[in-house]
Design an enzyme around this catalytic site. Sequence first.
Site, short mmCIF file in Angstrom:
data_model
loop_
_atom_site.label_atom_id
_atom_site.label_comp_id
_atom_site.label_asym_id
_atom_site.label_seq_id
_atom_site.Cartn_x
_atom_site.Cartn_y
_atom_site.Cartn_z
N ASP A 197 -8.38 0.50 -3.98
CA ASP A 197 -7.22 0.65 -4.87
C ASP A 197 -7.65 0.96 -6.30
O ASP A 197 -7.19 0.32 -7.24
CB ASP A 197 -6.36 -0.63 -4.83
CG ASP A 197 -5.90 -0.95 -3.41
OD1 ASP A 197 -6.77 -1.30 -2.59
OD2 ASP A 197 -4.70 -0.86 -3.13
N ASP A 235 -6.37 3.99 -1.15
CA ASP A 235 -5.66 4.16 -2.42
C ASP A 235 -6.63 4.66 -3.50
O ASP A 235 -7.27 3.88 -4.19
CB ASP A 235 -4.96 2.86 -2.87
CG ASP A 235 -3.67 2.62 -2.09
OD1 ASP A 235 -3.31 3.47 -1.24
OD2 ASP A 235 -3.02 1.58 -2.33
N ASN A 281 -1.75 3.71 1.46
CA ASN A 281 -0.36 4.17 1.40
C ASN A 281 -0.14 5.20 0.29
O ASN A 281 0.71 6.08 0.41
CB ASN A 281 0.60 2.99 1.23
CG ASN A 281 0.24 2.11 0.08
OD1 ASN A 281 -0.89 1.62 0.00
ND2 ASN A 281 1.17 1.90 -0.83
N HIS A 311 -6.80 -0.38 5.30
CA HIS A 311 -6.17 -0.53 3.99
C HIS A 311 -5.34 -1.82 3.89
O HIS A 311 -5.56 -2.64 3.01
CB HIS A 311 -5.33 0.68 3.64
CG HIS A 311 -4.79 0.62 2.24
ND1 HIS A 311 -5.61 0.60 1.14
CD2 HIS A 311 -3.52 0.53 1.76
CE1 HIS A 311 -4.88 0.50 0.05
NE2 HIS A 311 -3.61 0.46 0.39
N HIS A 336 2.68 -7.65 -0.47
CA HIS A 336 2.36 -7.06 0.84
C HIS A 336 2.13 -8.09 1.93
O HIS A 336 1.37 -7.87 2.87
CB HIS A 336 1.14 -6.14 0.73
CG HIS A 336 1.29 -5.07 -0.31
ND1 HIS A 336 2.33 -4.17 -0.29
CD2 HIS A 336 0.54 -4.76 -1.40
CE1 HIS A 336 2.20 -3.35 -1.33
NE2 HIS A 336 1.14 -3.70 -2.01
N HIS A 367 -5.24 -2.77 -0.68
CA HIS A 367 -3.78 -2.83 -0.72
C HIS A 367 -3.24 -3.94 -1.62
O HIS A 367 -2.39 -3.68 -2.47
CB HIS A 367 -3.22 -2.98 0.70
CG HIS A 367 -1.79 -2.56 0.86
ND1 HIS A 367 -1.24 -1.50 0.19
CD2 HIS A 367 -0.79 -3.08 1.62
CE1 HIS A 367 0.04 -1.38 0.53
NE2 HIS A 367 0.34 -2.32 1.40
N VAL A 368 -3.67 -5.15 -1.43
CA VAL A 368 -3.23 -6.26 -2.28
C VAL A 368 -4.16 -6.30 -3.51
O VAL A 368 -5.38 -6.38 -3.35
CB VAL A 368 -3.31 -7.60 -1.53
CG1 VAL A 368 -2.89 -8.74 -2.43
CG2 VAL A 368 -2.45 -7.54 -0.28
N HIS A 369 -3.56 -6.25 -4.71
CA HIS A 369 -4.37 -6.10 -5.91
C HIS A 369 -4.90 -7.45 -6.40
O HIS A 369 -4.55 -7.94 -7.47
CB HIS A 369 -3.57 -5.38 -6.99
CG HIS A 369 -3.10 -4.03 -6.54
ND1 HIS A 369 -2.09 -3.33 -7.12
CD2 HIS A 369 -3.53 -3.24 -5.51
CE1 HIS A 369 -1.90 -2.19 -6.50
NE2 HIS A 369 -2.75 -2.12 -5.51
FE LIG Z 1 -2.02 0.16 -1.07
#
Ligand SMILES: [Fe+2]
Length: 480
Positions: free
Chosen positions: A166, A193, A230, A315, A325, A352-354
């Site tokens: 990400d 990402d 995504n 991801h 998420h 995905h999860v920041h």
């Molecule tokens: Fe993502």
Amino acid sequence: MRCRGLVVLSLLTLHVLLCIVNGVFSGRTSSYVRTEFPSTDMPIDSEWFATPNGYNAPQQVHITQGDYDGKAVIISWVTVSEPGLSEVFYSKEENRYDQKAEGTSTSYTFYDYKSGYIHHCLVDGLEYNTKYYYKIGTGGSAREFWFQTPPAIDADASYTFGIIGDLGQTFNSLSTLQHYEKSEGQTVLFVGDLSYADRYEHNDGIRWDSWGRFVERSTAYQPWIWNSGNHEIEYRPDLGETSTFKPYLHRYKTPYLASNSSSQMWYAVRRASAHIIVLSSYSPFVKYTPQWMWLRSEFKRVDREKTPWLIVLMHAPMYNSNNAHYMEGESMRAAFEKWFVKYKVDLVFAGHVHAYERSYRISNVNYNITSGSRYPVPDKSAPVYITVGDGGNQEGLASRFNDPQPDYSAFREASYGHSILQLKNRTHAVYQWHRNDDGKHVPADNVVFHNQYWANNTRRRRLKKNHFRFDSIDNLISML
Ligand SMILES: [Fe+2]
Ligand SMILES: *[C@@H]1O[C@H](CO)[C@@H](O)[C@H](O)[C@H]1NC(C)=O
Ligand SMILES: *[C@@H]1O[C@H](CO)[C@@H](O)[C@H](O)[C@H]1NC(C)=O
Ligand SMILES: *[C@@H]1O[C@H](CO)[C@@H](O)[C@H](O)[C@H]1NC(C)=O
Ligand SMILES: *[C@@H]1O[C@H](CO)[C@@H](O)[C@H](O)[C@H]1NC(C)=O
């Protein structure tokens, strides 16, 4: 004396084991509070996005593994004024460039954006453990880079991977990249990402170009093993863009044919002592789909005697206790977790999860919709799940974790950073997560992983017999 020491240590070990069996975990939510940086993209005229000098000079240079076993690379770059040549000149000696590989070029449009000429060139037949110099472009616009091939596939080949997810193109992204560059990382496992160009009006492709120039400082010199997220889907029927992953597929080639995959989106590579499986969270994966069929056969190809470290990239994380998420990885968990346990996967990296999160070895394979336990339980055959979606993109951090911290979560913290995985030999790997706020030598999470295949007592005994004598009580104890 030796005997008594052994008994005491055995009891201690037993106590620890019992605690784990009873589910008495001590997961930790970090109390670290990071300083607030604005999470806005660096301006398009930023020095970090500078274009190289010279007419039609190659830009956005990136390399990735080009075959199954690490003796090839795919070299990619973009020219903007005219197609130019898709040739790579290379050699083992600097300034010599007496070998040549021929590639191809492509381009695409996205609504009103028109890409430059995107070149991809496979350079194969390389020697292991060798530094290669390469040159692309012509005349005064030519540019020179180098890369190092990995050691031959071997159970004890040591190798260091960086894990980044990400990333985006903010000042935090820059900080992540600069921290990673100070590490010993030899190849990046990227968990999806990339540019976040889809956050711009009409998914402005100019931000794909700026991202490519931004990461070139690393991607031109070492392979990044690509995976999509995504933000790569870019499905915009309202703009007439009805195919998915269009910019990603044009820009980031993968060696999928080498692992007999039918799609650039999922594939596997072997590198040093690792077998790396890349899964696409946003492509069909339920039973009977191409990805499901391919994964089933790829797991059968894994040979832990040659590549002990079995690593999966995806991801959307399967185990995530962040508000953000939450449970988005649940459908893939239902499809694949059984195989992860059956084949004793070592590590599953996701983004995905920041934020950052690491799990214990747990599984929830007994749960099915008619009956069975509904809770993840300790499982020695299960992988450790690690979320590193903390590269630093413009969406900022996911700082709200679910309370209480679930039993499966070992450590979690909402900070930007990256991970380093050092495979030492077939039995040991040193793993660290570095947060950007700290200096180079301060891992905020630090674990030694024991290989899931070679952790088997029978195999370890066989190995010890070949590698060691019973010369110290430590060796004896580590075998228990
Ligand atoms: Fe993502
Ligand atoms: C892919 O399939 C071909 C043909 O069946 C086979 O020769 C090759 O070994 C396979 N590759 C891998 C990595 O299994
Ligand atoms: C679901 O759980 C029940 C009870 O444990 C078991 O009999 C059945 O085989 C399970 N089904 C599947 C598909 O695993
Ligand atoms: C593997 O590496 C670990 C950590 O560096 C070391 O303690 C161990 O002795 C090594 N094992 C073998 C068989 O070389
Ligand atoms: C451990 O490895 C041995 C041989 O390598 C195998 O026969 C045995 O089934 C394995 N045990 C487990 C629990 O996987």
